[in-house]
Design a protein around this motif. Structure first.
Motif, PDB file in Angstrom:
ATOM      1  N   ASP A 143      -4.653  14.132  10.477  1.00 19.73           N
ATOM      2  CA  ASP A 143      -4.992  14.031  11.892  1.00 19.73           C
ATOM      3  C   ASP A 143      -6.492  14.010  12.134  1.00 19.73           C
ATOM      4  OD1 ASP A 143      -2.392  13.887  12.831  1.00 19.73           O
ATOM      5  OD2 ASP A 143      -2.168  16.074  12.945  1.00 19.73           O
ATOM      6  N   GLU A 144      -7.262  14.625  11.242  1.00 20.20           N
ATOM      7  CA  GLU A 144      -8.710  14.703  11.452  1.00 20.20           C
ATOM      8  C   GLU A 144      -9.406  13.397  11.104  1.00 20.20           C
ATOM      9  OE1 GLU A 144      -6.947  17.028   9.639  1.00 20.20           O
ATOM     10  OE2 GLU A 144      -6.784  18.285  11.438  1.00 20.20           O
ATOM     11  N   GLU A 145      -9.000  12.763  10.024  1.00 19.57           N
ATOM     12  CA  GLU A 145      -9.701  11.570   9.535  1.00 19.57           C
ATOM     13  C   GLU A 145      -8.939  10.280   9.755  1.00 19.57           C
ATOM     14  OE1 GLU A 145     -11.954  12.963   5.612  1.00 19.57           O
ATOM     15  OE2 GLU A 145      -9.869  13.644   5.650  1.00 19.57           O
ATOM     16  N   GLY A 146      -7.676  10.388  10.144  1.00 19.88           N
ATOM     17  CA  GLY A 146      -6.868   9.190  10.279  1.00 19.88           C
ATOM     18  C   GLY A 146      -6.521   8.610   8.917  1.00 19.88           C
ATOM     19  N   ILE A 147      -6.386   7.273   8.852  1.00 17.72           N
ATOM     20  CA  ILE A 147      -6.068   6.605   7.587  1.00 17.72           C
ATOM     21  C   ILE A 147      -7.330   6.454   6.742  1.00 17.72           C
ATOM     22  CG2 ILE A 147      -5.469   4.364   6.580  1.00 17.72           C
ATOM     23  CD1 ILE A 147      -3.297   4.076   8.601  1.00 17.72           C
ATOM     24  N   LYS A 148      -7.214   6.807   5.465  1.00 14.25           N
ATOM     25  CA  LYS A 148      -8.277   6.564   4.494  1.00 14.25           C
ATOM     26  C   LYS A 148      -7.712   5.697   3.372  1.00 14.25           C
ATOM     27  CE  LYS A 148      -8.952  10.844   3.490  1.00 14.25           C
ATOM     28  NZ  LYS A 148      -9.481  12.046   2.784  1.00 14.25           N
TER      29      LYS A 148
ATOM     30  N   CYS B 134       0.840  -1.194   0.000  1.00 12.15           N
ATOM     31  CA  CYS B 134       0.000   0.000   0.000  1.00 12.15           C
ATOM     32  C   CYS B 134       0.873   1.241   0.000  1.00 12.15           C
ATOM     33  CB  CYS B 134      -0.906   0.006   1.236  1.00 12.15           C
ATOM     34  SG  CYS B 134      -2.040   1.409   1.324  1.00 12.15           S
ATOM     35  N   TYR B 135       0.576   2.175  -0.921  1.00 13.54           N
ATOM     36  CA  TYR B 135       1.155   3.505  -0.836  1.00 13.54           C
ATOM     37  C   TYR B 135       0.368   4.295   0.204  1.00 13.54           C
ATOM     38  CZ  TYR B 135       3.071   2.471  -5.516  1.00 13.54           C
ATOM     39  OH  TYR B 135       3.708   1.913  -6.591  1.00 13.54           O
ATOM     40  N   LEU B 136       1.081   4.998   1.062  1.00 15.24           N
ATOM     41  CA  LEU B 136       0.440   5.806   2.093  1.00 15.24           C
ATOM     42  C   LEU B 136       1.044   7.205   2.048  1.00 15.24           C
ATOM     43  CD1 LEU B 136      -1.323   6.192   4.654  1.00 15.24           C
ATOM     44  CD2 LEU B 136       0.629   5.316   5.976  1.00 15.24           C
ATOM     45  N   VAL B 137       0.215   8.203   1.794  1.00 22.03           N
ATOM     46  CA  VAL B 137       0.671   9.595   1.752  1.00 22.03           C
ATOM     47  C   VAL B 137       0.220  10.301   3.027  1.00 22.03           C
ATOM     48  CG1 VAL B 137       0.422  11.821   0.587  1.00 22.03           C
ATOM     49  CG2 VAL B 137       0.775   9.730  -0.753  1.00 22.03           C
ATOM     50  N   ASP B 138       1.173  10.910   3.714  1.00 20.54           N
ATOM     51  CA  ASP B 138       0.913  11.642   4.951  1.00 20.54           C
ATOM     52  C   ASP B 138       0.618  13.099   4.577  1.00 20.54           C
ATOM     53  OD1 ASP B 138       0.985  12.989   7.388  1.00 20.54           O
ATOM     54  OD2 ASP B 138       2.580  11.730   8.207  1.00 20.54           O
ATOM     55  N   GLU B 139      -0.644  13.499   4.669  1.00 20.46           N
ATOM     56  CA  GLU B 139      -1.024  14.840   4.239  1.00 20.46           C
ATOM     57  C   GLU B 139      -0.392  15.923   5.107  1.00 20.46           C
ATOM     58  OE1 GLU B 139      -5.263  15.100   3.887  1.00 20.46           O
ATOM     59  OE2 GLU B 139      -5.350  13.590   2.288  1.00 20.46           O
TER      60      GLU B 139
END
Length: 379
Positions: A359-364, A12-17
């Motif tokens: 931080d508001e929605e966590g992982i999507k 999984c690619y995970l981008v930290d906003e």
């Protein structure tokens, strides 16, 4: 990385906003200090679920094809620029529906298509010409647009000033992952060769390859380079980095499938250099892994390989404090740019899922792929 990845699909690619915002704030500071316009180069990062966020800071996108231009128009709907080494006639009129700036690679292309651009009545589309100053400090020929016999841009010997009527700007792109000292040396060559024509223009595009968000990047020199042309010629300056937007903002989470020995310890992962991080083989480079070291740095050294049948599908050699075993998670760093835009499904290997974090929605988890994504590209 302070994100709980235990529930993520793998790979999984995970981008930290949060990190993306940090980069965008740096880029916006350059815009505020100079009045220049910075565009997202879609060839480097096209994760359009982040476009509403990117659009809060940058002026728009730059594209290299009909599909990229359409994506930029539909998903961000700010300025859309396009450059391609050549344009496809059957796509051209649709392309013009999406773009605000179009840059031609040769005077022949300019002559062929200029009337069609100027014939658009719904908006004014700026026209540019790309030049090749024949100066570059890139060491890898694959990424050097000024390499011998390059097809990118018009050299001074082939420049046709008598055909500049209707041209609004000049574009050059000579850099790749470089600091602003390289830009400062480059613009001296550009000014020496093309200065008489720049003064006739509305804008000058510095292209991409500017590593603006890297920790050691010299922002003051970049600002000075931008202001030099603005002050001397009164042009609007554009920059179009792709990598700098997403630099160090993303990860690739992978899982160990098996371990074996053949002269050294080997681990096979559920990801692939060939399919999922192709620049590891093309550049080449060695991505960092969280809590891993160089070969021999820690007690257990492994060669990490992908799950395709390509013999060279090898990510690199890494050492770990504990032996690897099936099911272990590995997190590759700096995997947002030139991954999703370049990956493919060779061998029928599935693409990594795509996820983001704030931080508001966590992982999507934004997207997962399936057999249909593979079969629909074949016939």
């Amino acid at each position: 990385m302070n994100i709980d990845i235990t529930g993520l699909p793998s790979p999984c690619y995970l981008v930290d906003e949060r990190l993306l915002v940090k980069n965008l704030e740096v880029l916006n500071s350059v815009q505020e200090r100079t009045g220049c316009s910075i565009l997202l180069a879609l060839k480097g990062f096209s994760m359009f679920s982040t476009f509403p966020l990117v659009g809060k800071y940058l002026k728009g996108v730059t594209s290299s094809s009909l599909f990229e231009a359409r994506l930029g128009r539909e998903k961000m709907n700010k300025e859309v620029h396009v450059y391609a080494p050549a344009y496809v006639d059957s796509e051209f009129d649709e392309l013009l529906e999406y773009v605000d700036h179009i840059v031609f690679n040769s005077f022949d292309q300019l002559k062929r298509f200029k009337a069609r651009v100027q014939g658009v009545t719904s908006k004014k589309i700026d026209i540019g010409i790309r030049v090749n100053p024949e100066y570059s400090e890139i060491e890898t020929p694959l990424y050097d647009p000024c390499y011998n016999n390059s097809r990118m841009g018009v050299t001074l010997a082939n420049f046709k000033p008598e055909e500049l009527e209707g041209v609004d700007g000049i574009h050059f792109h000579t850099m790749c992952e470089q600091n602003s000292d390289t830009l400062e040396r480059t613009i001296k060559v550009v000014d020496e060769k093309f200065g008489p024509y720049i003064k006739q223009m509305k804008w000058l595009n510095f292209g991409g390859g500017h590593h603006i968000t890297r920790e050691d990047y010299d922002l003051d020199t970049l600002v000075r380079c931008i202001q030099y042309f603005q002050d001397k010629y009164g042009v609007q300056v554009y920059l179009e980095p792709g990598e700098a937007i997403a630099l160090n903002t993303g990860y690739l989470v992978a899982t160990v499938l098996d371990t074996m020995k053949n002269g050294m310890d080997i681990a096979i992962l559920d990801t692939s250099a060939e399919c999922h991080m192709p620049d590891v083989l093309a550049m080449p480079y060695r991505p960092n892994i969280i809590d891993a070291g160089k070969p021999g740095e820690y007690e257990h050294t492994y060669r990490l390989g992908g799950l395709t049948c390509l013999a060279g599908d090898v990510i690199g050699d890494y050492s770990f404090k504990e032996p690897l075993k099936p099911g272990d998670k590995l997190v590759f760093c700096d995997m947002a740019h030139y991954t999703m835009v370049k990956n493919h499904m060779f061998n029928g290997v599935n693409l990594p899922a795509i996820a983001s974090y704030n931080d508001e929605e966590g992982i999507k988890v934004i997207r997962q792929f399936s057999y249909e994504d593979f079969s629909s590209r074949l016939s």
